[in-house]
Design an enzyme around this catalytic site. Structure first.
Site, PDB file in Angstrom:
ATOM      1  N   TYR A 157      25.884  -5.542 -12.315  1.00 39.25           N
ATOM      2  CA  TYR A 157      26.825  -5.759 -13.416  1.00 39.25           C
ATOM      3  C   TYR A 157      28.092  -4.943 -13.198  1.00 39.25           C
ATOM      4  O   TYR A 157      29.208  -5.451 -13.355  1.00 39.25           O
ATOM      5  CB  TYR A 157      26.140  -5.352 -14.727  1.00 39.25           C
ATOM      6  CG  TYR A 157      26.977  -5.566 -15.971  1.00 39.25           C
ATOM      7  CD1 TYR A 157      26.991  -6.802 -16.602  1.00 39.25           C
ATOM      8  CD2 TYR A 157      27.720  -4.533 -16.526  1.00 39.25           C
ATOM      9  CE1 TYR A 157      27.738  -7.008 -17.756  1.00 39.25           C
ATOM     10  CE2 TYR A 157      28.478  -4.723 -17.675  1.00 39.25           C
ATOM     11  CZ  TYR A 157      28.474  -5.967 -18.287  1.00 39.25           C
ATOM     12  OH  TYR A 157      29.224  -6.163 -19.425  1.00 39.25           O
ATOM     13  N   LYS A 161      31.948  -6.301 -12.707  1.00 37.25           N
ATOM     14  CA  LYS A 161      33.005  -5.982 -13.666  1.00 37.25           C
ATOM     15  C   LYS A 161      34.153  -5.214 -13.008  1.00 37.25           C
ATOM     16  O   LYS A 161      35.312  -5.362 -13.428  1.00 37.25           O
ATOM     17  CB  LYS A 161      32.427  -5.211 -14.850  1.00 37.25           C
ATOM     18  CG  LYS A 161      31.464  -6.034 -15.698  1.00 37.25           C
ATOM     19  CD  LYS A 161      32.120  -7.289 -16.263  1.00 37.25           C
ATOM     20  CE  LYS A 161      31.205  -8.032 -17.206  1.00 37.25           C
ATOM     21  NZ  LYS A 161      31.834  -9.232 -17.805  1.00 37.25           N
TER      22      LYS A 161
END
Length: 278
Positions: A157, A161
């Site tokens: 993740y 990002k």
């Protein structure tokens, strides 16, 4: 620019049937925008759009897998055909797979990167190129605090990002002279299904969140902040306030931030279950 300038104009929200996407779709609809709620879950998207229409707002639902570039482009083309232009495109679709990097499979990494980074890229390029052609528009990408600082038990993740932040800031620079406004949103922990429903490997999401030292904010509060930031052509939104402090630590006291992150990673590791024998 004010939020009233979006009245009657088309706004596409990917991941629009829940969480940040739903809150943003609702906020835009209340500003008078015609909202296209795009989501992988077609039934949930239709329920969201129907609830907005029941309140007198303009809203349609579309099934969309952001990993499919052709489907993303088709949605953009359909929106322009129906409304003439696309005023706002917000990439809110995303997911997470929690766990220590040594426990995650390549398939786990690929899924997160395909949805969060590649999916955001698909939407960004389709919308950005259309906005350049029409000479105006606002692209909004949902990144994360974890697009600004690292952390433990969330590496895919975080990787995705960081990529979203770089993509969004690059498009903002290029779009400045072309009429395209671009906003990178870096929220902290927001009360959405990603905090409870995400896959977790050799650890429990509930136990991880119980160790989370930071407050969890509402998606509605974030949506209101996004609209304010977009209306004044702000380039990056760090919200809530503690995100500013973490960001400052990264540049002004990186050693302090590193020790803080390691300490909390150790707490997460105390929850890790040993992998099952093959």
């Amino acid at each position: 620019m004010t939020t009233s300038s979006w009245r009657g104009r088309a706004a596409v929200i990917t991941g629009g049937a829940s969480g940040i996407g739903l809150a943003l779709a609702t906020a835009l609809a209340k500003c008078g925008a015609h909202v296209i709620v795009a989501d992988l879950n077609a039934e949930r998207a239709e329920r969201a759009a129907a609830s907005l229409r029941a309140l007198g707002h303009g809203a349609d639902a579309r099934a969309l897998d952001v990993r499919d570039q052709g489907a993303v482009q088709a949605l953009l083309d359909e929106t322009v055909a129906a409304h003439g232009t696309v005023a706002i495109w917000a990439n809110c679709a995303g997911l997470a797979i929690a766990g220590e990097a040594r426990d995650l499979s390549l398939a786990d990494w690929q899924l997160v990167l395909d949805v969060n980074l590649r999916g955001t890229l698909h939407g960004s390029l389709a919308a950005y190129q259309q906005m350049v052609r029409q000479g105006h528009g606002h692209l909004i990408n949902i990144a994360s605090t974890y697009g600004l600082i690292p952390g433990g038990f969330n590496a895919p993740y975080i990787t995705s990002k960081f990529g979203v932040v770089g993509l969004t800031e690059s498009l903002r620079v290029e779009g400045a002279d072309l009429g395209v406004k671009v906003l990178c949103v870096c929220p902290g922990f927001i009360r959405t299904p990603i905090l409870t429903d995400s896959k977790a490997v050799n650890v429990s999401m509930g136990e991880l969140m119980a160790k989370n030292p930071l407050p969890v904010a509402s998606p509605e509060g974030l949506a209101a902040a996004i609209l304010k930031a977009a209306a004044r052509d702000q380039g990056m939104l760090l919200w809530p306030d503690y995100v500013h402090w973490l960001h400052r630590l990264r540049y002004h006291a990186p050693g302090v931030l590193f020790r803080y992150l390691v300490r909390h990673t150790r707490q997460f590791r105390s929850l890790r279950r040993a992998p099952e024998a093959p």
